[in-house]
Write a protein that holds these residues in place. Structure first.
Motif, PDB file in Angstrom:
ATOM      1  N   GLY A  67       0.728  -1.517   0.305  1.00 30.27           N
ATOM      2  CA  GLY A  67       0.142  -0.323   0.322  1.00 30.27           C
ATOM      3  C   GLY A  67       0.811   1.437   0.021  1.00 30.27           C
ATOM      4  N   LYS A  68       1.887   1.637   0.636  1.00 31.14           N
ATOM      5  CA  LYS A  68       2.785   2.022   0.905  1.00 31.14           C
ATOM      6  C   LYS A  68       3.598   2.296  -0.476  1.00 31.14           C
ATOM      7  CE  LYS A  68       3.330   1.539   5.690  1.00 31.14           C
ATOM      8  NZ  LYS A  68       4.363   1.316   6.910  1.00 31.14           N
ATOM      9  N   THR A  69       3.900   1.285  -0.986  1.00 25.35           N
ATOM     10  CA  THR A  69       4.817   1.749  -2.246  1.00 25.35           C
ATOM     11  C   THR A  69       3.765   1.830  -3.517  1.00 25.35           C
ATOM     12  OG1 THR A  69       6.288  -0.584  -2.009  1.00 25.35           O
ATOM     13  CG2 THR A  69       6.523  -0.136  -3.663  1.00 25.35           C
ATOM     14  N   PHE A  70       2.532   1.686  -3.261  1.00 22.13           N
ATOM     15  CA  PHE A  70       2.021   2.466  -4.170  1.00 22.13           C
ATOM     16  C   PHE A  70       1.768   3.431  -4.554  1.00 22.13           C
ATOM     17  CE2 PHE A  70       1.456  -2.141  -5.794  1.00 22.13           C
ATOM     18  CZ  PHE A  70       1.628  -2.553  -6.920  1.00 22.13           C
ATOM     19  N   LEU A  71       1.680   3.727  -3.365  1.00 22.56           N
ATOM     20  CA  LEU A  71       1.409   5.471  -3.102  1.00 22.56           C
ATOM     21  C   LEU A  71       2.852   6.453  -3.568  1.00 22.56           C
ATOM     22  CD1 LEU A  71      -0.470   5.486   0.819  1.00 22.56           C
ATOM     23  CD2 LEU A  71      -1.661   6.045  -1.719  1.00 22.56           C
ATOM     24  N   VAL A  72       3.577   5.711  -3.486  1.00 22.87           N
ATOM     25  CA  VAL A  72       4.957   6.228  -3.212  1.00 22.87           C
ATOM     26  C   VAL A  72       4.842   6.491  -5.087  1.00 22.87           C
ATOM     27  CG1 VAL A  72       7.863   6.299  -3.519  1.00 22.87           C
ATOM     28  CG2 VAL A  72       6.101   6.427  -2.048  1.00 22.87           C
ATOM     29  N   VAL A  73       4.709   5.488  -5.427  1.00 17.65           N
ATOM     30  CA  VAL A  73       4.305   4.979  -6.883  1.00 17.65           C
ATOM     31  C   VAL A  73       3.795   5.861  -8.010  1.00 17.65           C
ATOM     32  CG1 VAL A  73       3.822   3.111  -9.034  1.00 17.65           C
ATOM     33  CG2 VAL A  73       5.334   1.966  -7.490  1.00 17.65           C
ATOM     34  N   LEU A  74       2.647   6.303  -7.304  1.00 12.42           N
ATOM     35  CA  LEU A  74       1.656   7.063  -7.676  1.00 12.42           C
ATOM     36  C   LEU A  74       1.958   8.590  -8.091  1.00 12.42           C
ATOM     37  CD1 LEU A  74      -1.793   6.228  -6.568  1.00 12.42           C
ATOM     38  CD2 LEU A  74      -1.065   5.682  -8.651  1.00 12.42           C
ATOM     39  N   LEU A  75       2.697   8.854  -7.036  1.00 13.44           N
ATOM     40  CA  LEU A  75       3.803   9.904  -6.927  1.00 13.44           C
ATOM     41  C   LEU A  75       4.622  10.526  -7.630  1.00 13.44           C
ATOM     42  CD1 LEU A  75       4.755  12.753  -5.138  1.00 13.44           C
ATOM     43  CD2 LEU A  75       6.457  11.698  -4.139  1.00 13.44           C
ATOM     44  N   MET A  76       4.943   9.387  -8.158  1.00 15.41           N
ATOM     45  CA  MET A  76       6.274   9.190  -8.996  1.00 15.41           C
ATOM     46  C   MET A  76       5.471   9.618 -11.033  1.00 15.41           C
ATOM     47  SD  MET A  76       9.511   6.346  -8.043  1.00 15.41           S
ATOM     48  CE  MET A  76      10.479   6.636  -9.146  1.00 15.41           C
ATOM     49  N   MET A  77       4.134   8.208 -10.722  1.00 20.18           N
ATOM     50  CA  MET A  77       3.122   8.976 -11.816  1.00 20.18           C
ATOM     51  C   MET A  77       3.057   9.781 -12.049  1.00 20.18           C
ATOM     52  SD  MET A  77       1.442   5.162 -12.211  1.00 20.18           S
ATOM     53  CE  MET A  77       1.946   3.421 -12.523  1.00 20.18           C
ATOM     54  N   TRP A  78       2.920  10.160 -11.139  1.00 20.63           N
ATOM     55  CA  TRP A  78       2.589  12.299 -10.898  1.00 20.63           C
ATOM     56  C   TRP A  78       3.335  12.868 -11.744  1.00 20.63           C
ATOM     57  CZ3 TRP A  78       0.037  14.998  -5.753  1.00 20.63           C
ATOM     58  CH2 TRP A  78      -0.705  16.309  -6.007  1.00 20.63           C
ATOM     59  N   PHE A  79       4.828  12.764 -11.220  1.00 19.50           N
ATOM     60  CA  PHE A  79       5.905  13.650 -11.677  1.00 19.50           C
ATOM     61  C   PHE A  79       5.841  13.881 -13.152  1.00 19.50           C
ATOM     62  CE2 PHE A  79       8.535  12.934  -7.627  1.00 19.50           C
ATOM     63  CZ  PHE A  79       8.082  13.678  -7.395  1.00 19.50           C
ATOM     64  N   ARG A  80       5.701  12.521 -13.622  1.00 27.58           N
ATOM     65  CA  ARG A  80       5.417  12.210 -15.514  1.00 27.58           C
ATOM     66  C   ARG A  80       4.883  12.997 -16.088  1.00 27.58           C
ATOM     67  NH1 ARG A  80       6.437   5.916 -18.487  1.00 27.58           N
ATOM     68  NH2 ARG A  80       5.964   7.696 -20.969  1.00 27.58           N
ATOM     69  N   TRP A  81       3.320  12.607 -15.859  1.00 24.85           N
ATOM     70  CA  TRP A  81       2.622  13.965 -16.502  1.00 24.85           C
ATOM     71  C   TRP A  81       2.117  15.208 -15.896  1.00 24.85           C
ATOM     72  CZ3 TRP A  81       1.624  10.984 -20.299  1.00 24.85           C
ATOM     73  CH2 TRP A  81       1.975   9.752 -20.410  1.00 24.85           C
ATOM     74  N   THR A  82       2.996  15.257 -15.041  1.00 25.47           N
ATOM     75  CA  THR A  82       2.912  17.334 -14.882  1.00 25.47           C
ATOM     76  C   THR A  82       3.882  17.821 -14.935  1.00 25.47           C
ATOM     77  OG1 THR A  82       2.098  16.626 -12.519  1.00 25.47           O
ATOM     78  CG2 THR A  82       2.351  18.644 -12.630  1.00 25.47           C
TER      79      THR A  82
END
Length: 355
Positions: free
Chosen positions: A300-315
């Motif tokens: 759960g924690k790992t996928f929250l950090v993964v979502l943060l990295m994806m947020w970087f990519r599309w921002t």
């Protein structure tokens, strides 16, 4: 300390040793562990690709995959089967040996890194006393596969992408390493299980005050650059290099590179969770009585950090090469060195927060 067993399936472990001689039982156990981790590798990769496409669609106000399976859930599996059926092509001028070897460098280093990650207190294949150092070393080996792919392709676009990757990885490895060393000062160990145990009195990002927060921010920036993801995706810049270092690859060899990128993103996120956010430890203190719940908290924690990295990519837009290197050498590296000293002073004066 070094352990290697099916600790997370103790009944199967006992069954193998009761049925077979110790040598054969150990070999069978290792084969089973390998199969389990290969399955985790494939399933996690397919899931992350689907998640990336769904997140990108949300950011761009569209639906994303929605045809194959419920809500498009089987789209990445269909894509994988398509790639399996594709012909493996190359160029006449390519160095066949290096060209074919490169994808395996990338995929094997990612798989080796997965083996030392503690998914829970009882689910870890190798618990070595230099676990964090081992992960940093593996990140250095992975770039060899990219360099071999660029050189072996005998293609100018692939070669430019590979050289960019070498420069980028060598540069940002410093910030990744120093940010983790900063937290090692606080934890007092390189062993991943010990780093998690220290956090039973509070996550290290909280115990370490401002230096830990700065280390986390630097680690996320440098870790994103290490995985060659936007806004640091100069290695694969489609508008400039076609597809960068894997321009000449097709079929499953291309899929290996594609899959390794997403697994490396998962590994970076997992390291962040282990070092900063307590890995499998529950915020409510119930992980010890329910061991399998630790896997839930870790993922759960790992996928929250993964979502943060994806947020970087599309921002954020892609950086230029000079901006990429300026960010590391003029800003992140000096800040990291100063933060390392600040953390040393914090630990020396015993100013850490305990709960």
């Amino acid at each position: 300390m070094l352990t290697s067993s099916l600790l997370f399936i103790p009944s199967l472990h006992d069954f193998l040793f009761s049925l077979l001689p110790p040598g054969l039982a150990k070999g069978a156990e290792m084969v089973l562990v390998g199969i389990i981790y290969l399955t985790i590798f494939a399933v996690a990769g397919l899931f992350l690709v689907l998640l990336e496409r769904k997140v990108a669609a949300r950011f761009q106000l569209r639906l994303g995959p929605n045809r194959v399976g419920y809500g498009g859930s089987m789209q990445t599996l269909a894509d994988a089967l398509k790639l399996l059926s594709k012909e493996l092509t190359g160029t006449v001028r390519a160095d066949k040996f290096l060209f074919n070897l490169a994808p395996y460098f990338v995929i094997i280093t990612a798989l080796m890194a997965l083996a030392v990650l503690p998914f829970s207190q009882s689910m870890q294949v190798f618990d070595i006393n230099i676990g964090l150092f081992f992960l940093i070393a593996l990140s250095s080996v992975g770039v060899i596969g990219i360099l071999l792919a660029g050189w072996g392709s005998n293609n100018k676009y692939a070669m430019i992408g590979a050289m960019r990757s070498g420069v980028q990885t060598i540069s940002y490895e410093l910030s990744v390493g120093l940010s983790l060393v900063t937290m090692v000062l606080l934890a007092g160990s390189l062993q991943l299980s010990q780093i998690v145990e220290v956090q039973k009195s509070g996550w290290l990002i909280v115990q370490g005050h401002i230096p830990a927060l700065i280390a986390f921010m630097i680690f996320m920036i440098a870790g994103t650059a290490e995985t060659n993801r936007a806004p640091f995706d100069l290695v694969e810049a489609e508008s400039e290099l076609g597809a960068g270092f894997h321009t000449e690859y097709s079929g499953m060899k291309f899929a290996y590179f594609f899959l390794a990128e997403f697994i490396n993103m998962f590994i970076i996120a997992a390291i962040a969770v282990i070092v900063f956010f307590g890995a499998w430890l529950s915020p409510f203190g119930i992980t010890e009585s329910l061991p399998w719940l630790g896997v839930f908290w870790f993922l759960g924690k790992t996928f929250l950090v993964v979502l943060l990295m994806m947020w970087f990519r599309w921002t954020f837009p892609r950086l230029r090469v000079d901006q990429l290197l300026t960010l590391e050498w003029k800003y992140l590296l000096p800040l990291n060195l100063a933060n390392l000293v600040l953390m040393a002073v914090t630990v020396w004066l015993n100013l850490t927060i305990q709960f």
